[in-house]
Structures are given as C-alpha cells and as structure tokens.
Write a protein that holds these residues in place. Structure first.
Motif, PDB file in Angstrom:
ATOM      1  N   ILE A 229       0.929  -1.327  -0.106  1.00 54.52           N
ATOM      2  CA  ILE A 229       0.087  -0.017  -0.048  1.00 54.52           C
ATOM      3  C   ILE A 229       1.119   1.207   0.004  1.00 54.52           C
ATOM      4  CG2 ILE A 229      -1.688   1.127   1.387  1.00 54.52           C
ATOM      5  CD1 ILE A 229      -2.426  -1.459   2.418  1.00 54.52           C
ATOM      6  N   ALA A 230       1.937   1.124   0.845  1.00 56.11           N
ATOM      7  CA  ALA A 230       2.943   2.207   0.753  1.00 56.11           C
ATOM      8  C   ALA A 230       3.342   2.786  -0.426  1.00 56.11           C
ATOM      9  CB  ALA A 230       4.029   1.902   1.638  1.00 56.11           C
ATOM     10  N   THR A 231       3.266   1.828  -1.547  1.00 55.56           N
ATOM     11  CA  THR A 231       4.050   2.323  -2.865  1.00 55.56           C
ATOM     12  C   THR A 231       3.451   3.467  -3.336  1.00 55.56           C
ATOM     13  OG1 THR A 231       2.821   0.389  -3.899  1.00 55.56           O
ATOM     14  CG2 THR A 231       4.970  -0.179  -3.215  1.00 55.56           C
ATOM     15  N   ALA A 232       1.814   3.288  -3.333  1.00 58.73           N
ATOM     16  CA  ALA A 232       1.157   4.509  -3.779  1.00 58.73           C
ATOM     17  C   ALA A 232       0.694   5.481  -2.934  1.00 58.73           C
ATOM     18  CB  ALA A 232      -0.432   3.787  -4.108  1.00 58.73           C
ATOM     19  N   VAL A 233       1.304   5.787  -1.717  1.00 63.27           N
ATOM     20  CA  VAL A 233       1.012   6.732  -0.761  1.00 63.27           C
ATOM     21  C   VAL A 233       2.486   7.486  -0.550  1.00 63.27           C
ATOM     22  CG1 VAL A 233       0.352   7.426   1.846  1.00 63.27           C
ATOM     23  CG2 VAL A 233      -0.545   5.350   0.682  1.00 63.27           C
ATOM     24  N   THR A 234       3.516   6.843  -0.201  1.00 57.46           N
ATOM     25  CA  THR A 234       5.018   7.525   0.028  1.00 57.46           C
ATOM     26  C   THR A 234       5.747   6.543   0.434  1.00 57.46           C
ATOM     27  OG1 THR A 234       6.291   9.071   0.749  1.00 57.46           O
ATOM     28  CG2 THR A 234       4.234   8.394   2.385  1.00 57.46           C
ATOM     29  N   ARG A 235       6.716   6.357  -0.362  1.00 60.08           N
ATOM     30  CA  ARG A 235       8.028   5.404  -0.092  1.00 60.08           C
ATOM     31  C   ARG A 235       8.698   5.738   1.327  1.00 60.08           C
ATOM     32  NH1 ARG A 235      10.767   5.135  -5.636  1.00 60.08           N
ATOM     33  NH2 ARG A 235       9.940   6.907  -5.996  1.00 60.08           N
ATOM     34  N   TRP A 236       8.328   6.760   1.812  1.00 63.51           N
ATOM     35  CA  TRP A 236       8.803   7.220   3.109  1.00 63.51           C
ATOM     36  C   TRP A 236       8.499   6.430   4.099  1.00 63.51           C
ATOM     37  CZ3 TRP A 236      13.385   9.551   3.515  1.00 63.51           C
ATOM     38  CH2 TRP A 236      13.574  10.748   2.711  1.00 63.51           C
ATOM     39  N   LEU A 237       7.269   5.839   3.840  1.00 66.31           N
ATOM     40  CA  LEU A 237       6.585   4.783   4.892  1.00 66.31           C
ATOM     41  C   LEU A 237       7.488   3.727   5.134  1.00 66.31           C
ATOM     42  CD1 LEU A 237       2.674   5.089   4.266  1.00 66.31           C
ATOM     43  CD2 LEU A 237       4.040   5.993   6.045  1.00 66.31           C
ATOM     44  N   TRP A 238       8.271   3.171   4.001  1.00 68.10           N
ATOM     45  CA  TRP A 238       9.138   2.031   4.104  1.00 68.10           C
ATOM     46  C   TRP A 238      10.107   2.356   5.091  1.00 68.10           C
ATOM     47  CZ3 TRP A 238       9.871   1.300  -1.755  1.00 68.10           C
ATOM     48  CH2 TRP A 238       8.819   0.499  -2.361  1.00 68.10           C
ATOM     49  N   LEU A 239      10.717   3.639   5.217  1.00 67.33           N
ATOM     50  CA  LEU A 239      11.595   3.896   6.357  1.00 67.33           C
ATOM     51  C   LEU A 239      11.012   3.866   7.553  1.00 67.33           C
ATOM     52  CD1 LEU A 239      14.457   5.001   7.246  1.00 67.33           C
ATOM     53  CD2 LEU A 239      13.538   7.092   6.940  1.00 67.33           C
ATOM     54  N   LEU A 240       9.508   4.220   7.887  1.00 63.95           N
ATOM     55  CA  LEU A 240       8.991   4.166   9.002  1.00 63.95           C
ATOM     56  C   LEU A 240       8.734   2.466   9.494  1.00 63.95           C
ATOM     57  CD1 LEU A 240       7.457   5.520  11.473  1.00 63.95           C
ATOM     58  CD2 LEU A 240       5.407   5.117   9.833  1.00 63.95           C
ATOM     59  N   GLY A 241       8.539   1.721   8.326  1.00 55.98           N
ATOM     60  CA  GLY A 241       8.467   0.259   8.578  1.00 55.98           C
ATOM     61  C   GLY A 241       9.838  -0.229   9.091  1.00 55.98           C
ATOM     62  N   LEU A 242      11.036   0.293   8.575  1.00 55.22           N
ATOM     63  CA  LEU A 242      12.111  -0.488   8.700  1.00 55.22           C
ATOM     64  C   LEU A 242      12.483  -0.223  10.269  1.00 55.22           C
ATOM     65  CD1 LEU A 242      14.325  -1.650   7.130  1.00 55.22           C
ATOM     66  CD2 LEU A 242      15.450   0.437   6.991  1.00 55.22           C
TER      67      LEU A 242
ATOM     68  N   ASP B 172      11.609   5.038 -12.280  1.00 57.36           N
ATOM     69  CA  ASP B 172      10.757   5.465 -11.460  1.00 57.36           C
ATOM     70  C   ASP B 172       9.220   5.818 -11.493  1.00 57.36           C
ATOM     71  OD1 ASP B 172      12.482   4.995  -9.164  1.00 57.36           O
ATOM     72  OD2 ASP B 172      12.960   7.078  -8.915  1.00 57.36           O
ATOM     73  N   SER B 173       8.917   5.660 -12.758  1.00 53.09           N
ATOM     74  CA  SER B 173       7.637   5.971 -13.335  1.00 53.09           C
ATOM     75  C   SER B 173       6.551   4.895 -12.834  1.00 53.09           C
ATOM     76  CB  SER B 173       7.446   5.780 -14.814  1.00 53.09           C
ATOM     77  OG  SER B 173       7.987   4.778 -15.328  1.00 53.09           O
ATOM     78  N   TYR B 174       7.170   3.694 -12.272  1.00 56.77           N
ATOM     79  CA  TYR B 174       6.345   2.777 -11.808  1.00 56.77           C
ATOM     80  C   TYR B 174       5.561   3.494 -10.583  1.00 56.77           C
ATOM     81  CZ  TYR B 174       4.918  -1.549  -9.247  1.00 56.77           C
ATOM     82  OH  TYR B 174       4.231  -2.637  -8.477  1.00 56.77           O
ATOM     83  N   TYR B 175       6.434   4.254  -9.802  1.00 58.13           N
ATOM     84  CA  TYR B 175       6.031   4.972  -8.705  1.00 58.13           C
ATOM     85  C   TYR B 175       5.097   6.082  -8.846  1.00 58.13           C
ATOM     86  CZ  TYR B 175       8.839   1.340  -6.425  1.00 58.13           C
ATOM     87  OH  TYR B 175       9.573   0.248  -6.072  1.00 58.13           O
ATOM     88  N   GLU B 176       4.899   6.433 -10.055  1.00 58.24           N
ATOM     89  CA  GLU B 176       4.253   7.575 -10.314  1.00 58.24           C
ATOM     90  C   GLU B 176       2.599   7.642 -10.197  1.00 58.24           C
ATOM     91  OE1 GLU B 176       5.385   9.120 -14.213  1.00 58.24           O
ATOM     92  OE2 GLU B 176       7.399   9.857 -13.364  1.00 58.24           O
ATOM     93  N   VAL B 177       2.187   8.003  -9.149  1.00 60.48           N
ATOM     94  CA  VAL B 177       0.886   8.136  -8.861  1.00 60.48           C
ATOM     95  C   VAL B 177       0.085   9.369  -8.768  1.00 60.48           C
ATOM     96  CG1 VAL B 177      -0.949   7.164  -7.154  1.00 60.48           C
ATOM     97  CG2 VAL B 177       1.207   5.855  -7.531  1.00 60.48           C
ATOM     98  N   PRO B 178      -1.016   9.627  -9.191  1.00 60.18           N
ATOM     99  CA  PRO B 178      -1.743  10.816  -9.129  1.00 60.18           C
ATOM    100  C   PRO B 178      -1.881  11.496  -7.814  1.00 60.18           C
ATOM    101  CG  PRO B 178      -2.867   9.674 -10.720  1.00 60.18           C
ATOM    102  CD  PRO B 178      -1.846   8.718 -10.083  1.00 60.18           C
ATOM    103  N   THR B 179      -1.922  12.453  -7.362  1.00 60.06           N
ATOM    104  CA  THR B 179      -2.026  13.132  -5.988  1.00 60.06           C
ATOM    105  C   THR B 179      -3.359  12.579  -5.477  1.00 60.06           C
ATOM    106  OG1 THR B 179      -0.482  15.120  -6.462  1.00 60.06           O
ATOM    107  CG2 THR B 179      -2.225  15.093  -4.703  1.00 60.06           C
ATOM    108  N   ARG B 180      -4.486  12.769  -6.131  1.00 61.61           N
ATOM    109  CA  ARG B 180      -5.624  12.172  -5.445  1.00 61.61           C
ATOM    110  C   ARG B 180      -5.753  10.764  -5.158  1.00 61.61           C
ATOM    111  NH1 ARG B 180     -10.602   9.935  -7.422  1.00 61.61           N
ATOM    112  NH2 ARG B 180     -12.223  11.223  -6.246  1.00 61.61           N
ATOM    113  N   THR B 181      -4.991  10.107  -6.017  1.00 62.25           N
ATOM    114  CA  THR B 181      -5.013   8.581  -5.802  1.00 62.25           C
ATOM    115  C   THR B 181      -3.961   8.406  -4.445  1.00 62.25           C
ATOM    116  OG1 THR B 181      -5.252   8.143  -8.002  1.00 62.25           O
ATOM    117  CG2 THR B 181      -4.331   6.443  -6.480  1.00 62.25           C
ATOM    118  N   ARG B 182      -2.943   9.070  -4.407  1.00 60.92           N
ATOM    119  CA  ARG B 182      -2.294   8.995  -2.905  1.00 60.92           C
ATOM    120  C   ARG B 182      -3.171   9.163  -1.751  1.00 60.92           C
ATOM    121  NH1 ARG B 182       3.146   8.213  -3.971  1.00 60.92           N
ATOM    122  NH2 ARG B 182       3.893   8.818  -6.051  1.00 60.92           N
TER     123      ARG B 182
END
Length: 365
Positions: free
Chosen positions: A168-181, A328-338
C-alpha cells in the motif's frame, strides 16, 4: 459480560492429528480434491494448516482463524482479477499464513496498492462479522477469533514488504518504508515468543535487503536479475543431417524478440521469443514482470532418448532488469490517488486498533 470468557476446551493434538491423518489417507478424497485443480492445493494446505495450529490451540478457534485468513486472501484474489491480473488460489503455510502467486505482476504502484489493501479490508470485514456473531451468541470462541483476526490484519498493515502495508505504501509515499524499517525492529523487540521473533526478523531482513538493493546498491546502476526456464526440443531431424549434437556444457547466446500485450486497465504479460536457428528451435517464455531483456543464453544441453524420439533438453537463462528498478515511473501516482490510499490506509489501521480495544474491554483478551 465483564467476566473473562472461557473458550472451548482444547482437544488432544494426537486425536486431531489422527482424525486428519485418516481423512488424508483416503486416496479417493485426495484425488477428488486434486480434480478441482487450483482449489485442490488450497484445500489440502488448509487441512495441513488446521492440523498444525490445532497442536497449539483449540480446534474451533483454529478453524475460525484459518477461514478468516482465507477471506483475507480472497480479497487479494478478487482485487487482482478486477485489474485483469491472473493469480493462483490461496496456499496456506503453517505458522506463516497464506499467499497467492501472481502470474503477472502489477505495472504501477496504484495497482499494487489496490491489490494490497483489498486483503486487509476483506479480512477486517470478516472479523467484524465474526465479532457480531460472537456478541449475538455470547460466544467466547467467536470473539477470540475476531480479536485474533483484527490483530493479524493490523500487523499486515505494517509498511514492510512483502506485508500488505508495504504494498500500500508504494502508492502513498515510499517514506513509509523507512517508518516500517524502524517500526519493524520495535515490533520484533516487543514480541515475546522466540519463534515469532525469528519469523518476523526474517521478513524484516528481506525487506531491509530489498531497500538496500533499490536505493543504495543499484542507485546509480541498473539491477540485473536472471531467471531460468527449460525446453524439450524434438531433434530427430538433426541425426539425419549428421549435425554435431551439442554437449552438456554447451553454452551460447540466443537471438530473441520480446513484446507485451495490453489488456484493459493492466498491462499484459511480457513474452520472449527465443531462436536457435541451427537446430530449428523457437521457444516462448513469460517474464515475471515488465523488464528490459539483456541477454538470453543456453547454459546447459541434455540429450534425451524417449519412446517418441530424440530430444534436446535446453536450459535457458534470461538476464533482465526490472522496469521498476530502472524507471521510477512505476511509482508515479496521481495526488488524488495517493490521498485516497493514504486515507483508507490510516482509517483501516485506526479501526482495527479500535476493535482490538473493544474486545479488550469486553474481557476476551
């Protein structure tokens, strides 16, 4: 309802194991299950998981948990099929959980997150239904099952790959991965069972290594991965042509072409067509994810004498770079979707925390 409820009496593991052994020993029953194809493996793995868990917990509780895990996984299956991605039936692994195998991977973070969040949503809805039944029938077993379901779905929301929260974090922000770490280490420290600590540490270590590869090791160079496949090529015609048959250690690069189908909302799987002109070989293989193909190479040749003729067993290795690693286009998600995924993610986590607190107040856990 202030008193702590008494769940059902734990049955003898030997008796439970004996019962399941008798069931599984019936060849006709096993063959009937296998005839269901994909469903057969799920059914058998469910029985094995129930038997394993029943060694440690009452059977009614175990059956309830396994069924709710199934509902969780079916949420993933439904979401994947809605996106046009073929997946396997759920397969249960004792003391780990369950998983589905994706035959075609998502091509963008939004699709990955959609499939990822569907499991916890389905699992939470199942837990709420069991909670309601437990309250209606005043059943400690059902309330205990609901509590365990809420807890497991909450753990699954930790932003750590391959848990659902990491997807789920891939479409929100990858900074959440650091939080998960960081949060993952805290969670491991909090666990009191050595086996649980070990299992979750393995998951955390795999996640940490994956982050290292993506953002440190391969930050300035492309990641290269290899995958192998095998073909059996009819070769009777080579014998008649006095062709020099390649030896077992023969290696050579093959010519290849590649293309991807487009199917609705999700990109189709990528296909490689490989050629060995000298022996008249043409092979087709499917990539596990959208990739840049670097090299296709025969790494081993076996000579196979069969009743229907002479064959060459070709072990082919494909070297590729996943598009997600080079683009990195894989992680490009519209702001509304995020925002939609972020809001749903937070709301689901808070709701699960609330339901866990409610069950605590009732006195089940």
């Amino acid at each position: 309802m202030d008193e702590k409820r008494n769940t059902s009496r734990k049955k003898s593991p030997l008796a439970i194991g004996g019962f399941l052994a008798v069931v599984l020993s019936q060849g006709k029953l096993l063959l009937t299950a296998l005839k269901f194809g994909k469903v057969g493996g799920a059914i058998i793995s469910m029985f094995v998981t129930i038997w394993a868990y029943a060694l440690l917990a009452p059977l009614p509780f175990v059956i309830g948990i396994v069924l709710l895990i199934l509902i969780h996984e079916l949420g993933h299956v439904l979401a994947a099929r809605m996106k046009g991605l073929p997946v396997s039936a759920p397969v249960f692994i004792p003391f780990v959980g369950a998983l589905i195998a994706m035959k075609k991977h998502p091509t963008n973070a939004a699709t990955e997150a959609f499939i990822g969040i569907a499991g916890p949503i389905a699992g939470t809805l199942g837990g709420v239904a069991v909670f309601g039944l437990g309250m209606y029938f005043d059943s400690g077993v059902l309330l205990s099952v609901a509590y365990a379901s809420f807890y497991l779905n909450l753990i699954n929301l930790l932003p750590i790959h391959p848990l659902d929260g990491g997807r789920i974090a891939t479409a929100v922000t990858r900074w959440l991965w650091l939080l998960g770490l960081i949060g993952g280490l805290v969670f491991i420290w909090y666990l009191d069972q050595p086996l649980n600590k070990l299992l979750f540490f393995v998951v955390w270590a795999m996640f940490a290594w994956d982050l290292y590869k993506k953002f440190v090791r391969f930050r300035h160079k492309e990641e290269r991965v290899t995958v192998s496949t095998r073909f059996e090529h009819p070769a009777n015609h080579l014998l008649g042509q006095s062709y020099v048959i390649p030896g077992e250690n023969h290696m050579r690069e093959l010519d290849f072409a590649t293309y991807s189908d487009i199917q609705g909302a999700a990109d189709g799987r990528q296909t490689i067509i490989m050629y060995w002109q000298g022996i008249g070989f043409e092979g087709h293989a499917y990539m596990p994810t959208q990739s840049l193909i670097r090299k296709v190479q025969v790494v081993k040749v076996d000579r196979l004498e069969k009743e229907n003729g002479f064959f060459l067993g070709l072990q082919v290795q494909v070297e590729y770079s996943p598009l997600a690693a080079v683009n990195d286009s894989y992680y490009e998600v519209p702001t509304r979707t995020r925002w939609l995924f972020g809001t749903a993610y937070l709301a689901l986590a808070l709701f699960l925390l609330y339901m866990i607190r409610v069950v605590h107040q009732i006195g089940i856990a």
